[in-house]
Scaffold this motif. Sequence first.
Motif, PDB file in Angstrom:
ATOM      1  N   ARG A 167       0.758  -1.214  -0.016  1.00  0.00           N
ATOM      2  CA  ARG A 167       0.235  -0.067  -0.110  1.00  0.00           C
ATOM      3  C   ARG A 167       0.796   1.425   0.010  1.00  0.00           C
ATOM      4  N   ASP A 168       2.125   1.220   0.169  1.00  0.00           N
ATOM      5  CA  ASP A 168       3.045   2.080   0.445  1.00  0.00           C
ATOM      6  C   ASP A 168       3.396   2.704  -1.029  1.00  0.00           C
ATOM      7  N   ILE A 169       3.883   3.871  -1.129  1.00  0.00           N
ATOM      8  CA  ILE A 169       4.648   4.186  -2.508  1.00  0.00           C
ATOM      9  C   ILE A 169       6.087   4.917  -2.155  1.00  0.00           C
ATOM     10  N   MET A 170       7.021   4.181  -3.021  1.00  0.00           N
ATOM     11  CA  MET A 170       8.364   4.764  -2.676  1.00  0.00           C
ATOM     12  C   MET A 170       8.802   5.475  -4.129  1.00  0.00           C
ATOM     13  N   LEU A 171       9.344   6.453  -4.195  1.00  0.00           N
ATOM     14  CA  LEU A 171       9.936   7.299  -5.243  1.00  0.00           C
ATOM     15  C   LEU A 171      11.308   7.519  -5.240  1.00  0.00           C
ATOM     16  N   ALA A 172      12.003   7.056  -6.168  1.00  0.00           N
ATOM     17  CA  ALA A 172      13.494   7.185  -6.166  1.00  0.00           C
ATOM     18  C   ALA A 172      14.117   8.222  -7.136  1.00  0.00           C
ATOM     19  N   GLY A 173      15.363   8.680  -6.576  1.00  0.00           N
ATOM     20  CA  GLY A 173      15.896   9.685  -7.529  1.00  0.00           C
ATOM     21  C   GLY A 173      15.244  10.968  -7.245  1.00  0.00           C
ATOM     22  N   PRO A 174      15.682  12.042  -7.747  1.00  0.00           N
ATOM     23  CA  PRO A 174      15.221  13.498  -7.538  1.00  0.00           C
ATOM     24  C   PRO A 174      13.721  13.531  -7.929  1.00  0.00           C
ATOM     25  N   ILE A 175      12.950  14.322  -7.170  1.00  0.00           N
ATOM     26  CA  ILE A 175      11.583  14.433  -7.476  1.00  0.00           C
ATOM     27  C   ILE A 175      11.419  16.111  -7.474  1.00  0.00           C
ATOM     28  N   ILE A 176      10.164  16.322  -8.190  1.00  0.00           N
ATOM     29  CA  ILE A 176       9.854  17.790  -8.339  1.00  0.00           C
ATOM     30  C   ILE A 176       8.452  17.556  -8.071  1.00  0.00           C
ATOM     31  N   MET A 177       7.672  18.498  -7.269  1.00  0.00           N
ATOM     32  CA  MET A 177       6.509  18.548  -6.968  1.00  0.00           C
ATOM     33  C   MET A 177       5.576  19.970  -7.474  1.00  0.00           C
ATOM     34  N   THR A 178       4.675  19.847  -8.231  1.00  0.00           N
ATOM     35  CA  THR A 178       3.800  20.800  -8.612  1.00  0.00           C
ATOM     36  C   THR A 178       2.249  20.424  -8.277  1.00  0.00           C
ATOM     37  N   SER A 179       1.485  21.228  -8.880  1.00  0.00           N
ATOM     38  CA  SER A 179       0.165  20.944  -8.869  1.00  0.00           C
ATOM     39  C   SER A 179      -0.563  21.104 -10.416  1.00  0.00           C
ATOM     40  N   HIS A 180      -1.950  21.106 -10.653  1.00  0.00           N
ATOM     41  CA  HIS A 180      -2.257  21.104 -11.872  1.00  0.00           C
ATOM     42  C   HIS A 180      -3.706  21.592 -11.750  1.00  0.00           C
ATOM     43  N   ASN A 181      -4.099  22.186 -12.965  1.00  0.00           N
ATOM     44  CA  ASN A 181      -5.460  22.943 -13.052  1.00  0.00           C
ATOM     45  C   ASN A 181      -6.446  22.016 -13.449  1.00  0.00           C
ATOM     46  N   ASP A 182      -7.608  22.573 -13.744  1.00  0.00           N
ATOM     47  CA  ASP A 182      -8.557  21.583 -14.203  1.00  0.00           C
ATOM     48  C   ASP A 182      -8.394  21.031 -15.586  1.00  0.00           C
ATOM     49  N   GLU A 183      -7.713  21.838 -16.427  1.00  0.00           N
ATOM     50  CA  GLU A 183      -7.387  21.233 -17.596  1.00  0.00           C
ATOM     51  C   GLU A 183      -6.094  20.152 -17.842  1.00  0.00           C
ATOM     52  N   GLY A 184      -5.473  20.000 -16.841  1.00  0.00           N
ATOM     53  CA  GLY A 184      -4.504  19.156 -16.371  1.00  0.00           C
ATOM     54  C   GLY A 184      -3.081  19.729 -16.681  1.00  0.00           C
ATOM     55  N   ASP A 185      -3.103  21.286 -16.868  1.00  0.00           N
ATOM     56  CA  ASP A 185      -1.961  21.706 -17.204  1.00  0.00           C
ATOM     57  C   ASP A 185      -0.997  21.943 -15.718  1.00  0.00           C
ATOM     58  N   THR A 186       0.218  21.986 -15.470  1.00  0.00           N
ATOM     59  CA  THR A 186       1.244  22.023 -14.408  1.00  0.00           C
ATOM     60  C   THR A 186       1.167  23.394 -14.084  1.00  0.00           C
ATOM     61  N   VAL A 187       0.834  23.588 -12.812  1.00  0.00           N
ATOM     62  CA  VAL A 187       0.861  25.228 -12.168  1.00  0.00           C
ATOM     63  C   VAL A 187       1.416  25.017 -10.902  1.00  0.00           C
ATOM     64  N   SER A 188       1.531  26.206 -10.280  1.00  0.00           N
ATOM     65  CA  SER A 188       2.322  26.233  -9.060  1.00  0.00           C
ATOM     66  C   SER A 188       1.637  25.672  -7.986  1.00  0.00           C
ATOM     67  N   LEU A 189       2.262  25.256  -6.902  1.00  0.00           N
ATOM     68  CA  LEU A 189       1.732  24.719  -5.738  1.00  0.00           C
ATOM     69  C   LEU A 189       0.628  25.501  -5.030  1.00  0.00           C
ATOM     70  N   ASN A 190      -0.648  25.090  -4.676  1.00  0.00           N
ATOM     71  CA  ASN A 190      -1.517  25.976  -3.757  1.00  0.00           C
ATOM     72  C   ASN A 190      -1.103  25.856  -2.305  1.00  0.00           C
ATOM     73  N   LEU A 191      -1.773  26.614  -1.617  1.00  0.00           N
ATOM     74  CA  LEU A 191      -1.601  26.734  -0.140  1.00  0.00           C
ATOM     75  C   LEU A 191      -1.725  25.447   0.521  1.00  0.00           C
ATOM     76  N   LYS A 192      -2.815  24.658   0.168  1.00  0.00           N
ATOM     77  CA  LYS A 192      -3.046  23.542   0.796  1.00  0.00           C
ATOM     78  C   LYS A 192      -1.844  22.270   0.446  1.00  0.00           C
ATOM     79  N   ALA A 193      -1.446  22.469  -0.905  1.00  0.00           N
ATOM     80  CA  ALA A 193      -0.501  21.450  -1.214  1.00  0.00           C
ATOM     81  C   ALA A 193       0.885  21.634  -0.474  1.00  0.00           C
ATOM     82  N   ILE A 194       1.365  23.196  -0.320  1.00  0.00           N
ATOM     83  CA  ILE A 194       2.502  23.404   0.522  1.00  0.00           C
ATOM     84  C   ILE A 194       2.284  23.128   1.817  1.00  0.00           C
ATOM     85  N   ASP A 195       1.147  23.264   2.634  1.00  0.00           N
ATOM     86  CA  ASP A 195       1.026  22.750   4.061  1.00  0.00           C
ATOM     87  C   ASP A 195       1.307  21.227   4.011  1.00  0.00           C
ATOM     88  N   THR A 196       0.761  20.597   3.173  1.00  0.00           N
ATOM     89  CA  THR A 196       1.021  19.142   2.837  1.00  0.00           C
ATOM     90  C   THR A 196       2.577  18.693   2.743  1.00  0.00           C
TER      91      THR A 196
END
Length: 126
Positions: A76-105
Amino acid sequence: MYQNLIYATAKPGEQVIFNEKKVSDTLSLLQDHVGGYVDCVHFEGIDIWCHDEGMLLGLEPSLIIKNDPSPRLTQRDIMLAGPIIMTSHNDEGDTVSLNLKAIDTLLQIRQITYGSGKKCLIFFNY
């Protein structure tokens, strides 16, 4: 068209770092950071981008999302390897800036030590 992108990065053994950059091509930014083709894990409003063959290439783990309270890794756990980059997406699926909720997480991610002093980020999702 350029956009001001707020995103976060992490490398194996390191903490999450928040960044801001003016970009016109988010795919190039993602691929440059992970060092190759990207794969995405959607989690709590965050798009976590990693190298699509990171585990196969033997890259060190950078983030574990614990979905099971067991002290061991489970299916059930997820392991990611190597460098990672974290963003958010809009309703169209485009990559956008992290929102406040994402930053809090992302601020809830902790670092653990395993094995012979290696470090990895972990998020307890339970």
